[in-house]
Design a protein around this motif. Sequence first.
Motif, PDB file in Angstrom:
ATOM      1  N   ILE A 107      -2.045 -11.318   4.980  1.00 53.79           N
ATOM      2  CA  ILE A 107      -1.479 -10.012   4.618  1.00 53.79           C
ATOM      3  C   ILE A 107      -0.884  -9.301   5.815  1.00 53.79           C
ATOM      4  O   ILE A 107      -0.008  -8.458   5.661  1.00 53.79           O
ATOM      5  N   LEU A 126      -1.813   3.219  10.064  1.00 53.91           N
ATOM      6  CA  LEU A 126      -1.479   1.867   9.603  1.00 53.91           C
ATOM      7  C   LEU A 126      -1.613   0.875  10.741  1.00 53.91           C
ATOM      8  O   LEU A 126      -2.176  -0.206  10.581  1.00 53.91           O
ATOM      9  N   MET A 163       5.977   7.728   3.571  1.00 54.95           N
ATOM     10  CA  MET A 163       5.051   6.636   3.917  1.00 54.95           C
ATOM     11  C   MET A 163       4.172   6.266   2.735  1.00 54.95           C
ATOM     12  O   MET A 163       4.069   5.097   2.356  1.00 54.95           O
ATOM     13  N   LEU A 164       3.535   7.288   2.123  1.00 58.69           N
ATOM     14  CA  LEU A 164       2.704   7.009   0.948  1.00 58.69           C
ATOM     15  C   LEU A 164       3.556   6.431  -0.167  1.00 58.69           C
ATOM     16  O   LEU A 164       3.145   5.522  -0.891  1.00 58.69           O
ATOM     17  N   ILE A 183       4.002   2.807   0.487  1.00 62.33           N
ATOM     18  CA  ILE A 183       2.799   2.025   0.182  1.00 62.33           C
ATOM     19  C   ILE A 183       2.668   1.842  -1.326  1.00 62.33           C
ATOM     20  O   ILE A 183       2.377   0.755  -1.817  1.00 62.33           O
ATOM     21  N   MET A 204       3.894  -5.856  -5.224  1.00 66.84           N
ATOM     22  CA  MET A 204       2.957  -6.953  -5.076  1.00 66.84           C
ATOM     23  C   MET A 204       2.223  -7.245  -6.385  1.00 66.84           C
ATOM     24  O   MET A 204       1.900  -8.391  -6.685  1.00 66.84           O
ATOM     25  N   PHE A 222       4.541  -9.461  -8.311  1.00 66.30           N
ATOM     26  CA  PHE A 222       4.504 -10.831  -7.791  1.00 66.30           C
ATOM     27  C   PHE A 222       3.261 -11.554  -8.281  1.00 66.30           C
ATOM     28  O   PHE A 222       3.285 -12.727  -8.648  1.00 66.30           O
ATOM     29  N   SER A 224      16.073   1.589  12.420  1.00 67.36           N
ATOM     30  CA  SER A 224      15.388   1.024  13.571  1.00 67.36           C
ATOM     31  C   SER A 224      13.880   0.984  13.352  1.00 67.36           C
ATOM     32  O   SER A 224      13.238  -0.038  13.532  1.00 67.36           O
ATOM     33  N   ILE A 225      13.318   2.109  12.905  1.00 67.55           N
ATOM     34  CA  ILE A 225      11.875   2.170  12.698  1.00 67.55           C
ATOM     35  C   ILE A 225      11.515   1.685  11.295  1.00 67.55           C
ATOM     36  O   ILE A 225      10.469   1.076  11.081  1.00 67.55           O
ATOM     37  N   ALA A 245       9.952  -1.822  10.502  1.00 69.63           N
ATOM     38  CA  ALA A 245       8.591  -1.950  11.014  1.00 69.63           C
ATOM     39  C   ALA A 245       7.609  -1.274  10.066  1.00 69.63           C
ATOM     40  O   ALA A 245       6.553  -1.817   9.737  1.00 69.63           O
ATOM     41  N   GLY A 303       4.319  -2.629   7.613  1.00 72.71           N
ATOM     42  CA  GLY A 303       3.021  -1.960   7.670  1.00 72.71           C
ATOM     43  C   GLY A 303       2.571  -1.514   6.291  1.00 72.71           C
ATOM     44  O   GLY A 303       1.422  -1.713   5.895  1.00 72.71           O
ATOM     45  N   ALA A 304       3.505  -0.934   5.544  1.00 73.72           N
ATOM     46  CA  ALA A 304       3.175  -0.440   4.207  1.00 73.72           C
ATOM     47  C   ALA A 304       2.781  -1.598   3.300  1.00 73.72           C
ATOM     48  O   ALA A 304       1.820  -1.498   2.519  1.00 73.72           O
ATOM     49  N   THR A 326       1.411  -4.431   4.175  1.00 73.17           N
ATOM     50  CA  THR A 326       0.072  -4.885   4.550  1.00 73.17           C
ATOM     51  C   THR A 326      -0.993  -4.007   3.903  1.00 73.17           C
ATOM     52  O   THR A 326      -1.961  -4.499   3.318  1.00 73.17           O
ATOM     53  N   ALA A 327      -0.773  -2.684   3.997  1.00 77.31           N
ATOM     54  CA  ALA A 327      -1.750  -1.759   3.420  1.00 77.31           C
ATOM     55  C   ALA A 327      -1.859  -1.970   1.916  1.00 77.31           C
ATOM     56  O   ALA A 327      -2.957  -2.025   1.351  1.00 77.31           O
ATOM     57  N   LEU A 337      -1.154  -4.641   0.183  1.00 74.78           N
ATOM     58  CA  LEU A 337      -1.754  -5.935  -0.120  1.00 74.78           C
ATOM     59  C   LEU A 337      -3.265  -5.906   0.015  1.00 74.78           C
ATOM     60  O   LEU A 337      -3.978  -6.454  -0.823  1.00 74.78           O
ATOM     61  N   LEU A 338      -3.745  -5.255   1.071  1.00 76.63           N
ATOM     62  CA  LEU A 338      -5.187  -5.178   1.275  1.00 76.63           C
ATOM     63  C   LEU A 338      -5.842  -4.510   0.076  1.00 76.63           C
ATOM     64  O   LEU A 338      -6.830  -4.996  -0.480  1.00 76.63           O
ATOM     65  N   LEU A 363      -4.628  -4.203  -2.958  1.00 71.03           N
ATOM     66  CA  LEU A 363      -4.475  -4.996  -4.176  1.00 71.03           C
ATOM     67  C   LEU A 363      -5.477  -6.150  -4.222  1.00 71.03           C
ATOM     68  O   LEU A 363      -6.115  -6.400  -5.248  1.00 71.03           O
TER      69      LEU A 363
END
Lengths: 548, 106
Positions: free
Chosen positions: A197, A350, B1-2, B5, B12, B15, B61-62, B65, B69-70, B72-73, B75-76, B78
């Motif tokens: 992940i 994060l 950001m939220l 996520i 996900m 998927f 640019s940001i 990235a 990160g979003a 990953t959060a 997926l964890l 889920l």
Amino acid sequence: MKDNFRQSMKWLHTWVGLAVGWVLFFMFLTGTLGYFYQEITRWMEPERPLVAHHYSNEKLIDIAQNYYDKHGAGDIEWDIILPTVRDNNLRVGWREPRKEGEKRSRYKVKVIDIDTASKVQTRETQGGRLLYRMHYRLHYLSTSLSYWIVGFCTMLMLLALITGVVIHKKIFSDFFTFRAKKGLPGWLDIHNVLSVIALPFHFMITYSGLLFFLFTYMVLSTDLQTNEEQYKEMRKEIYPRAAHIKSIGEAQDMLPISTLYQQVKNTNTWKADELSYVSVSAQNDINAQVAFVRHETDITYNPQDTVVVNGITGEIITQAALEYTTAGMIHNGLFSLHEGQFAGTIARWLYFFTGLIGTAMIASGLVLWTTKRKPQQLKKPKGPDFGYRLVEQLNIGTLIGLPIAIAMYFYANRLLPLTMADRANWEAHVMFISWALLLVYPAFRPKTKAWSEQLNLATVVFIFMPILNALTTNKHLGITLSHGDWQYAGFDLTMLVIGLTFAFAGVKFKKAQRNKRSQRVNSKGRPLNINTAVESELVLNKENRGAL
Amino acid sequence: MLLLICLGFSTMVLFCMAMEKHRQQVINSEVPQYLSNSFRPMAWLLLVITFYMSGDLYGWSIGPAVFFGALTAALLALILLLTYKAEVVPLLAIILPLAAISNFYL
């Protein structure tokens, strides 16, 4: 052939991971804490006032300038660091004149109490910065040796990542698979899930980590291809610096910095008002320059984030913008991604969590190694091998011991006498002494006991941290929360959550042990009961051989 | 950001629902063929939208990235839900993005 290849990759992954796993765990954990190093420092300097200001940036700049005029080191370069979401105190910093015997002059930052406009006397500590420096500079070892050790481990980490992807047969079809089973399949799934992940993060952080000491690791290549001149030229291209402004010696009064700031704000180069710090060069000289730097808006270091003005006239000086080559921009981008300086509050969390995922990935890999070998080892007539016992001992001492040792670092910060000589260094000594003790301790205990005892200890030390803070300072959670000082309160709350997590892990662990024991008791009378348990684990092992 | 996520979470989930073994984990009843076939394309579409949103919100640019990160959060969250509380997953996949979007625009 293909299976052969995979087999050898599996072998490589296992032994590479084991060889440097503990060092990597240390680097990942301290590095992850580094994302909050300013917040940690703030907690470790409880003398600083709680945040309570609604002052404008202009007012804060005035306060800082007054302070510098009274207490500063004269017409050298100095900085005003404005309150941010990360550190809500106003700070002023400058290089102290070089003392005898020092290679470089020291840059010192003073925290200013905004209400009284005077310096806050903080305790002697190296704060979160020390933890963050440890993840690449280690401790007690010489700088270059540390860099080489860290580089070697990082290189192997990269290798472990690549081989890990190769041996994970079903990366996509098992993308969401996590079976909460006991023993080997459970740990294997945990290891896989944690790796997959956050795979982009793992690759990014490892690869960019190697780039930080590019010229140390690639020394042969740079030595052979460049002479000293060319080398200097190349570094200049990669790390362009603004020319150092020297005072000519013709005194002339500058405009107040807050006035300059207002002028800058009125120009259209300054879009969002996120002033981060102000850097003053050649103060009160005809050459005076003031740079206003705002919070990063671009991972490749946007040159527009800095506006430089002439300190006397307030004219904007444009040619100071740094020019980056393409290679330089890629380099900057990877550095930014690694450090996450651009991250706001949520993005920073994060980063923190993803870093913890990486840490947990390494931890689960190490546990996996022992779990897989446990059945065979228990079967041996003379008990487990020395190697197996050593790995288990290091696992307990590091995976649980290191977090406790870090907690001890915080304890030392609160409990060591304030007037103690060499106090800041002793905080670190306390951390390493605790770690050493916790590494040795499991050798004298049955392993399951050692696991559960250290988990309990971790629970206690982390949950007690906010209480310790309440006992030793006048800023307990009730005050910080009602005051809205989230940096300070956040630290205490995070410690509490970590403590509860350890408590949860401890309870789970005990339950699992009790289940095992009751199974054993139930099958009493059957002479081969231990062996059957071992056998059943072996069967499980065989089932999962394909995956491992 | 939220918002990112939450969108990442729904992506996900789609998927995941496109895979037979996970679909059974989440929903008891049979899903019509045409619907289950559409999960994967929908997921890709939502993934692209999420990526575009992150670039739009944080700059190109940001943004990328932050996008990873979003994910990953999301997926964890889920994967933990799938294991311990699979039945709430479809509901969350619908509610979360809606809540985030309304929160974003109101």
